[in-house]
Design an enzyme around this catalytic site. Structure first.
Site, PDB file in Angstrom:
ATOM      1  N   GLU A   1     -42.811 -51.605 -96.072  1.00 36.93           N
ATOM      2  CA  GLU A   1     -41.759 -51.981 -97.555  1.00 36.93           C
ATOM      3  C   GLU A   1     -42.082 -53.493 -97.926  1.00 36.93           C
ATOM      4  OE1 GLU A   1     -37.918 -50.708 -96.375  1.00 36.93           O
ATOM      5  OE2 GLU A   1     -38.580 -48.590 -96.785  1.00 36.93           O
TER       6      GLU A   1
ATOM      7  N   GLU B   1     -41.805 -42.280 -94.864  1.00 34.27           N
ATOM      8  CA  GLU B   1     -40.397 -42.233 -94.779  1.00 34.27           C
ATOM      9  C   GLU B   1     -39.645 -41.452 -95.644  1.00 34.27           C
ATOM     10  OE1 GLU B   1     -38.442 -46.033 -93.635  1.00 34.27           O
ATOM     11  OE2 GLU B   1     -40.409 -46.838 -93.204  1.00 34.27           O
TER      12      GLU B   1
HETATM   13  C1  BG6 Z   1     -36.498 -48.233 -94.442  1.00 30.93           C
HETATM   14  C2  BG6 Z   1     -37.162 -48.921 -92.965  1.00 30.93           C
HETATM   15  O1  BG6 Z   1     -36.190 -49.159 -95.209  1.00 30.93           O
HETATM   16  O2  BG6 Z   1     -35.332 -47.397 -93.863  1.00 30.93           O
HETATM   17  C3  BG6 Z   1     -36.911 -48.418 -91.575  1.00 30.93           C
HETATM   18  O3  BG6 Z   1     -38.770 -48.993 -93.260  1.00 30.93           O
HETATM   19  C4  BG6 Z   1     -35.159 -47.910 -91.580  1.00 30.93           C
HETATM   20  O4  BG6 Z   1     -37.161 -49.320 -90.581  1.00 30.93           O
HETATM   21  C5  BG6 Z   1     -35.210 -47.082 -92.717  1.00 30.93           C
HETATM   22  O5  BG6 Z   1     -34.968 -47.698 -90.457  1.00 30.93           O
HETATM   23  C6  BG6 Z   1     -33.593 -46.498 -92.640  1.00 30.93           C
HETATM   24  O6  BG6 Z   1     -32.872 -47.333 -92.793  1.00 30.93           O
HETATM   25  P1  BG6 Z   1     -31.570 -47.471 -91.876  1.00 30.93           P
HETATM   26  O7  BG6 Z   1     -31.129 -49.028 -92.036  1.00 30.93           O
HETATM   27  O8  BG6 Z   1     -30.969 -46.492 -92.201  1.00 30.93           O
HETATM   28  O9  BG6 Z   1     -32.235 -47.318 -90.317  1.00 30.93           O
END
Ligand code: BG6
Length: 466
Positions: free
Chosen positions: A173, A364
């Site tokens: 990111e 993701e």
């Molecule tokens: C992304 C990141 O922004 O979102 C991850 O690359 C992160 O590291 C994921 O875990 C989800 O966010 P969160 O805060 O719910 O863990």
């Protein structure tokens, strides 16, 4: 056969070192920036002392339990696992000449374990962390010297794992530095835009140098960038709102434009001039930036809206993941206020493919929710199944649109410490981990209902999606 995904489509999950490994000072690991944010990326920055601690110190103890976890991923039929290397396991302070052998050996064992099951590693070089010593002594990415240190780190791991890792990503990111400069580029939070964009410039050069090094050292590997891919729709069809959405989407697309096209896009000249930003860019930097990525990867959780009416925007803004966005009145939200928009994923895939004509990788996507085990211990996470099902159906649509997509790694295959607030209770996994927000729990693993659902999707190559 409604939704057959391509035979070579890679299926799996994504994790990050600082959210799963724990063992934060084991085998010579140095302190990383993540070790200084015990309450997550948006929480206070806390210097470590003999008495301080963080839930991430143990996290889910993946450092010791990875064989068991990888066996479970294999049981679901994974063909890829996205993970990151902790830079400070390899170079504890970032500026050493010689790497830490114990750190290198850990990832050797991990990759060997994946190979046993035919799971390809997709490795992020830097996922929301960097050596804290580089922040303290050099000023993080504010310093050009950090480019050299990063390149040395990248070359070291490319050489070491050249036979084991064929898919790489540079910075997780990379566009998030605009919203959280400490985690993104190791700068204080009150840094000016000038300082932040200069640090981003250094990071973009470092990313390109890693691409070049990867191509030299592992010619048959593929290396991509990684964007926080949030689509921002205009709140209304007023031309001013549409123009505002063009501008705000360019804020994140700028990173991809540099990494894919190898030069700064024309629209940034006006932006920099209007913001009084003057970057120091050398001829060598311009040359370095020409090393462009082989594919584009991104995270996708939600979409949002923007409006040109600043007062209206301020009144409507809800704190999302990382971006401030105006909520979309047509969408529902997760418990954490992230707006759920499966069609947005198809839209984003098409936008990115139209823009870059590069293969895409969804690295993701998932739903953070509070899972409550039933009296008999089962976890019926139908909401997660529904979220993932609806998003994967849109991936199938994008494939039919002609978009080239190499794979999908859901965030996350196993519960872990959340990045934004360092909570355990915001769970994403197909595998439940017995640990709560205060660190209590046995760390035992348990399959949730979504575990067999995802296994079925992979096995049928998407045909069981409905
Ligand atoms: C992304 C990141 O922004 O979102 C991850 O690359 C992160 O590291 C994921 O875990 C989800 O966010 P969160 O805060 O719910 O863990």
């Amino acid at each position: 056969m409604k939704h057959r995904f391509p035979e070579d489509f890679l299926w799996g999950g994504a994790i990050a070192a600082n959210q799963v490994e724990g063992a934060y000072a084991t085998d010579g690991k140095g302190l990383s920036t993540s070790d200084l944010t015990p309450q997550g990326v948006f929480g206070p920055i806390v210097e470590r002392t003999a008495n301080s601690s963080s839930i991430k110190d143990i996290a889910i103890d993946f450092y010791h339990r990875y064989p068991q976890d990888i066996a479970l991923f294999a049981e679901m039929g994974f063909t890829v696992l996205r993970l990151s290397i902790g830079w400070t396991r390899i170079f504890p302070n970032g500026d050493e000449k010689t790497p830490n052998e114990a750190g290198l050996a850990f990832y050797d064992r991990l990759f060997d374990e994946l190979a046993k099951y035919g799971i390809q590693p997709l490795v992020t070089l830097s996922h929301y962390e960097m050596p804290y010593a580089l922040v303290k002594n050099e000023g993080g990415w504010g310093s050009r010297k950090t480019i050299e240190y990063f390149e040395h780190y990248a070359r070291t791991v490319f050489r070491r794992y050249r036979d084991k890792v064929k898919y790489w990503l540079t910075f997780n990111e990379i566009n998030m530095s605009l919203h959280e400069p400490f985690t993104g580029v190791g700068l204080p939070r009150d840094s000016s835009r000038q300082q932040i964009y200069q640090a981003i410039h250094h990071q973009l050069v470092a990313s390109a140098r890693a691409v070049k090094a990867c191509h030299e050292i592992i010619p048959d590997a593929r290396i991509g960038n990684m964007l926080l891919g949030s689509i921002l729709y205009p709140l209304s069809c007023k031309p001013a709102d549409v123009m505002e959405s063009l501008h705000q989407n360019r804020e994140w697309q700028f990173f991809g434009d540099v990494q894919v096209r190898g030069a700064y896009p024309a629209y940034m000249q006006r932006f920099f001039a209007e913001q009084n930003i003057a970057l120091s860019v050398t001829d060598q930097d311009r040359e370095d930036l020409k090393a462009t990525v082989d594919f584009v990867s991104f995270s996708y959780y939600m979409s949002g809206c923007v409006t040109a009416d600043k007062a209206q925007a301020d009144a409507l803004k809800a704190r999302g993941n990382i971006l401030d966005m105006v909520p979309n009145p047509h969408l529902d939200s997760s418990e954490w206020g992230w707006q759920i928009d499966p069609e947005g994923l198809r839209y984003l895939l098409n936008v990115l493919y139209d823009r870059y004509q590069k293969p895409l990788f969804i690295v993701e996507n998932g739903l953070g929710a509070r899972d409550v085990p039933e009296a008999d211990g089962t976890i019926n996470d139908d909401y997660r199944i529904q979220y993932l099902n609806s998003h994967l159906l849109q991936v199938a649509e994008a494939l039919k649109d002609g978009v080239e997509i190499w794979g999908y790694t859901s965030w996350a295959p196993i519960d872990m410490v959340s990045a934004s607030k360092a909570e355990m209770s915001k769970r994403y996994g197909f595998i439940y981990v017995d640990r709560d927000d205060t660190g209590n729990g046995s760390l035992a693993r348990r399959r949730k209902k979504s575990f067999s659902w995802y296994a079925g999707v992979i096995k049928s190559r998407g045909d069981t999606l409905k």
